[in-house]
Design a protein around this motif. Structure first.
Motif, PDB file in Angstrom:
ATOM      1  N   UNK A   1       0.893  -1.225   0.065  1.00 37.69           N
ATOM      2  CA  UNK A   1       0.035  -0.103  -0.139  1.00 37.69           C
ATOM      3  C   UNK A   1       0.934   1.264  -0.255  1.00 37.69           C
ATOM      4  N   UNK A   2       0.248   2.581  -0.136  1.00 38.00           N
ATOM      5  CA  UNK A   2       0.800   3.774  -0.016  1.00 38.00           C
ATOM      6  C   UNK A   2       1.146   4.205   1.156  1.00 38.00           C
ATOM      7  N   UNK A   3       2.439   4.715   1.514  1.00 42.14           N
ATOM      8  CA  UNK A   3       2.843   5.309   2.425  1.00 42.14           C
ATOM      9  C   UNK A   3       2.480   4.396   3.945  1.00 42.14           C
ATOM     10  N   UNK A   4       2.791   3.044   3.786  1.00 50.06           N
ATOM     11  CA  UNK A   4       2.526   2.092   4.680  1.00 50.06           C
ATOM     12  C   UNK A   4       3.192   2.540   6.190  1.00 50.06           C
ATOM     13  N   UNK A   5       2.217   2.603   7.178  1.00 49.74           N
ATOM     14  CA  UNK A   5       2.678   3.438   8.332  1.00 49.74           C
ATOM     15  C   UNK A   5       3.928   2.779   9.162  1.00 49.74           C
ATOM     16  N   UNK A   6       4.104   1.422   9.053  1.00 54.22           N
ATOM     17  CA  UNK A   6       5.383   0.700   9.650  1.00 54.22           C
ATOM     18  C   UNK A   6       6.564   1.053   8.921  1.00 54.22           C
ATOM     19  N   UNK A   7       6.377   0.971   7.493  1.00 58.09           N
ATOM     20  CA  UNK A   7       7.624   1.321   6.582  1.00 58.09           C
ATOM     21  C   UNK A   7       8.049   2.643   6.723  1.00 58.09           C
ATOM     22  N   UNK A   8       6.930   3.695   6.787  1.00 54.45           N
ATOM     23  CA  UNK A   8       7.176   5.131   7.056  1.00 54.45           C
ATOM     24  C   UNK A   8       7.884   5.471   8.172  1.00 54.45           C
ATOM     25  N   UNK A   9       7.426   4.792   9.348  1.00 58.02           N
ATOM     26  CA  UNK A   9       8.218   5.031  10.497  1.00 58.02           C
ATOM     27  C   UNK A   9       9.382   4.697  10.506  1.00 58.02           C
ATOM     28  N   UNK A  10      10.055   3.538   9.786  1.00 55.76           N
ATOM     29  CA  UNK A  10      11.406   3.070   9.906  1.00 55.76           C
ATOM     30  C   UNK A  10      12.166   3.938   8.931  1.00 55.76           C
ATOM     31  N   UNK A  11      11.552   4.492   7.699  1.00 54.41           N
ATOM     32  CA  UNK A  11      12.310   5.420   6.889  1.00 54.41           C
ATOM     33  C   UNK A  11      12.439   6.831   7.525  1.00 54.41           C
ATOM     34  N   UNK A  12      11.468   7.438   8.419  1.00 54.38           N
ATOM     35  CA  UNK A  12      11.558   8.542   8.879  1.00 54.38           C
ATOM     36  C   UNK A  12      12.746   8.727  10.234  1.00 54.38           C
ATOM     37  N   UNK A  13      12.580   7.409  10.760  1.00 59.41           N
ATOM     38  CA  UNK A  13      13.509   7.383  11.873  1.00 59.41           C
ATOM     39  C   UNK A  13      15.199   7.275  11.217  1.00 59.41           C
ATOM     40  N   UNK A  14      15.181   6.608  10.171  1.00 57.14           N
ATOM     41  CA  UNK A  14      16.672   6.377   9.689  1.00 57.14           C
ATOM     42  C   UNK A  14      17.044   7.958   8.909  1.00 57.14           C
ATOM     43  N   UNK A  15      16.199   8.560   8.392  1.00 53.06           N
ATOM     44  CA  UNK A  15      16.686   9.882   7.872  1.00 53.06           C
ATOM     45  C   UNK A  15      16.851  10.785   8.805  1.00 53.06           C
ATOM     46  N   UNK A  16      15.916  10.817   9.993  1.00 54.33           N
ATOM     47  CA  UNK A  16      16.110  11.958  11.150  1.00 54.33           C
ATOM     48  C   UNK A  16      17.682  11.462  11.792  1.00 54.33           C
ATOM     49  N   UNK A  17      18.004  10.038  11.943  1.00 52.47           N
ATOM     50  CA  UNK A  17      19.238   9.992  12.529  1.00 52.47           C
ATOM     51  C   UNK A  17      20.321  10.365  11.349  1.00 52.47           C
ATOM     52  N   UNK A  18      20.091  10.796  10.438  1.00 51.24           N
ATOM     53  CA  UNK A  18      21.074  10.919   9.208  1.00 51.24           C
ATOM     54  C   UNK A  18      21.694   9.555   8.787  1.00 51.24           C
ATOM     55  N   UNK A  19      21.098   8.638   8.724  1.00 50.12           N
ATOM     56  CA  UNK A  19      21.506   7.515   7.956  1.00 50.12           C
ATOM     57  C   UNK A  19      21.971   7.621   6.561  1.00 50.12           C
ATOM     58  N   UNK A  20      23.083   6.863   6.268  1.00 53.22           N
ATOM     59  CA  UNK A  20      23.595   6.896   4.781  1.00 53.22           C
ATOM     60  C   UNK A  20      22.366   7.091   3.811  1.00 53.22           C
ATOM     61  N   UNK A  21      22.364   7.987   2.929  1.00 52.75           N
ATOM     62  CA  UNK A  21      21.277   7.897   1.799  1.00 52.75           C
ATOM     63  C   UNK A  21      22.042   7.376   0.512  1.00 52.75           C
ATOM     64  N   UNK A  22      23.168   7.889   0.232  1.00 54.14           N
ATOM     65  CA  UNK A  22      23.692   7.251  -0.880  1.00 54.14           C
ATOM     66  C   UNK A  22      25.209   6.610  -0.707  1.00 54.14           C
ATOM     67  N   UNK A  23      25.179   5.448  -1.069  1.00 54.39           N
ATOM     68  CA  UNK A  23      26.521   4.656  -0.544  1.00 54.39           C
ATOM     69  C   UNK A  23      27.022   3.967  -1.667  1.00 54.39           C
ATOM     70  N   UNK A  24      26.564   3.953  -3.098  1.00 58.04           N
ATOM     71  CA  UNK A  24      27.205   3.186  -4.135  1.00 58.04           C
ATOM     72  C   UNK A  24      26.944   1.642  -3.596  1.00 58.04           C
TER      73      UNK A  24
END
Length: 422
Positions: free
Chosen positions: A58-81
Motif C-alpha cells: 500500500x501507499x505510505x505504509x505506516x510501519x515502513x514510513x516510521x522506519x524510513x523517517x527514523x533512519x532519515x532523522x538520525x542522518x543514516x547514509x542515503x547514497x552509498x554506491x
C-alpha cells in the motif's frame, strides 16, 4: 463522481509526449494512504494498480514510513554506491533469514541498479559470461524491460520498435498454451535445439515470467515450468525467472516460482522489494555462477540505503510468520468469485478472466472495450490499467494489504464499468 480534467498545465507544455499513465487518469494526485489516492481537487480513488506492482504493501505504509523517517532523522547514509553500510547489512541479514534460508535457496545477492531492467541486464550479462554464448531464449508476449538488452527479450512490437536499432541475440519461443493445447509443450523449442540446421545458436539461458503481467496476465502452469527447468538442465542452459512484478508475494508465495517447486539459476526482483515504492532491484544467482570481476557491472545508484531500510521492515513485518501468503490467496479467491460473476452476467460471451493470487486479468474479444472499462472505472473512482499486446486485458493489481471490504468495493466498481460499457 464527476472528474474535471486538469487545465492545460506544465504537464502538457513541458513534459515529454512519452508520458502514458497520466493520459488515462486525468487528475493531479496529491496524497495517498493504503489503497487510496487523493487528487488536489479532493476526489478519492481506490487503487487497483499499486504502482504497477511496486506498492504491494500500500501507499505510505505506516510501519515502513516510521522506519524510513527514523533512519532519515538520525542522518543514516542515503547514497552509498556499493559501500558496506549498516542499512545494507541489516537488509542482507533479514533477506537471508526471512526469505532465502526458510526456502533453502542458496543465492548470492547482487545490487545491479535501481530498476527492474537493471536486474534483467545483469542477469543476461552474467548468463552469457558463465556460458560463453550470446543467444537468449524468451517467450511470446514477454516483457522484461525497456533498455536494449531487456527489449531484445521482450515480445511487444510497439515497445521493441522504440529501440531504433536491431534487437539481436534473443529468440522467442511459444509461452505456455500459446497454441491452445494443440501442440505438445516445447516441441518446437527442442526440435530447434537438436537440429544442427535449425539456425538457432546454442542459448546461454532462457528467461521467463511465471505470470506475464504486461503480456496479458498469461499464467504458466506449474507442470510447464517444471518441464522448462528440466529442458534447461538437459540442454545446459541457465533458467532465469523474471520475478520483478510477480515476486514479493504477488501470486501468494514470496517467489512466484515456489508453487512449481523449481529453483531457477538466476532470479530478478524489483518493484515491491523495497516495500515502499523506493527504487531497488536484486539479481539473485547460484553461488557457483558468481564469476563477476569487481566493478564489472556497476552503477551509481545500486546501493539505495533508504530502500534497504524499508525493505527490511517489510520483510520483518509481513513475511516472518507466513500470514501474508495465506491472506493473499484468500483475497485471490474473493477476486475469482467476483470475476466469475461478472462473466456470468455477460452470458459468458466475449469476456474471460485468469490470474493467480492478487494479479488478475479480464480479457475482452472486443479489444477496445478493455480501455473503455478502465476509463469508466476511473470516472467511478477506481484505478485500473490495461495489458496485453493490444491492450485487450483489464489488469487487477491491488495492494496485498487491501482489506476484504476495499476489494469488494473495487470489484463492484469494475462490474459496473463492465456493465456500462457493453
Amino acid at each position: 463522481m464527476t472528474i474535471t480534467p486538469p487545465a492545460l498545465s506544465v504537464f502538457q507544455t513541458l513534459e515529454s509526449e512519452v508520458r502514458s499513465y497520466c493520459r488515462g487518469w486525468p487528475a493531479v494526485f496529491d496524497r495517498a494512504q493504503g489503497s487510496y489516492l487523493h487528487d488536489e481537487d479532493g476526489h478519492t480513488y481506490l487503487d487497483f494498480f499499486a504502482g504497477a506492482g511496486s506498492l504491494n504493501y500500500g501507499h505510505n505504509n505506516p510501519v515502513l514510513k516510521r522506519a524510513l523517517i527514523d533512519y532519515i532523522e538520525r542522518d543514516g547514509i542515503t547514497h552509498g554506491l556499493d559501500m558496506a553500510t549498516v542499512a545494507k547489512r541489516n537488509f542482507l541479514e533479514t533477506f537471508e533469514n526471512v526469505v532465502l534460508r526458510p526456502r533453502d535457496l542458496p543465492y548470492k545477492v547482487m545490487f545491479p541498479g535501481p530498476t527492474g531492467t537493471n536486474a534483467v541486464e545483469a542477469a543476461l550479462k552474467l548468463a552469457r559470461k558463465v556460458k560463453g554464448r550470446e543467444a537468449i531464449v524468451s517467450f511470446t508476449n514477454a516483457f522484461h524491460g525497456m533498455s536494449l538488452g531487456s527489449l531484445a527479450v521482450t515480445g511487444n512490437a510497439f515497445k521493441r520498435a522504440g529501440a531504433g536499432i536491431p534487437l539481436v541475440h534473443g529468440t522467442p519461443m511459444p509461452f505456455d498454451n500459446y497454441f491452445d493445447g494443440q501442440v505438445p509443450d516445447f516441441l518446437w523449442f527442442e526440435r530447434l535445439l537438436e537440429d544442427q540446421g535449425s539456425g538457432l545458436n546454442k542459448p546461454a539461458a532462457v528467461i521467463v515470467e511465471t505470470v506475464q503481467g504486461e503480456g496479458g496476465i498469461n499464467v504458466a502452469r506449474p507442470e510447464w515450468l517444471r518441464a522448462l527447468k528440466e529442458l534447461c538442465e538437459r540442454q545446459d542452459m541457465l533458467l532465469i525467472v523474471d520475478d520483478i512484478q510477480m515476486g514479493c508475494g504477488r501470486t501468494g508465495a514470496f517467489f512466484s516460482f515456489e508453487e512449481a517447486g523449481i529453483t531457477p539459476d538466476i532470479v530478478t526482483l524489483s518493484k515491491s522489494i523495497s516495500g515502499y515504492g523506493l527504487p531497488m532491484s536484486l539479481c539473485l544467482f547460484r553461488p557457483e555462477l558468481d564469476i563477476w570481476e569487481p566493478g564489472e557491472h556497476n552503477g551509481t545508484f545500486r546501493g539505495n540505503n533508504p530502500a534497504f531500510v524499508t525493505a527490511a521492515a517489510a520483510l520483518t513485518t509481513y513475511w516472518a510468520d507466513g500470514q501474508m501468503e495465506k491472506q493473499t490467496l484468500a483475497r485471490g479467491e474473493q477476486v475469482e468469485r467476483a470475476l466469475l460473476s461478472v462473466v456470468e452476467e455477460c452470458g459468458g460471451e466475449g469476456v474471460s478472466f485468469r490470474g493467480r493470487g492478487l494479479v488478475w486479468g479480464m480479457e475482452f474479444e472486443d479489444k477496445a472495450r478493455a480501455g473503455r472499462v478502465c476509463a469508466r472505472a476511473f470516472e467511478l473512482g477506481l484505478l485500473l490499467e490495461t495489458s496485453g499486446p493490444e491492450s485487450e486485458v483489464v489488469k487487477l493489481l491491488p495492494a496485498l494489504t487491501v482489506s476484504a471490504d476495499e476489494l469488494d468495493e473495487g470489484l463492484r466498481i469494475l462490474a459496473r464499468a463492465v456493465r456500462e460499457t457493453a
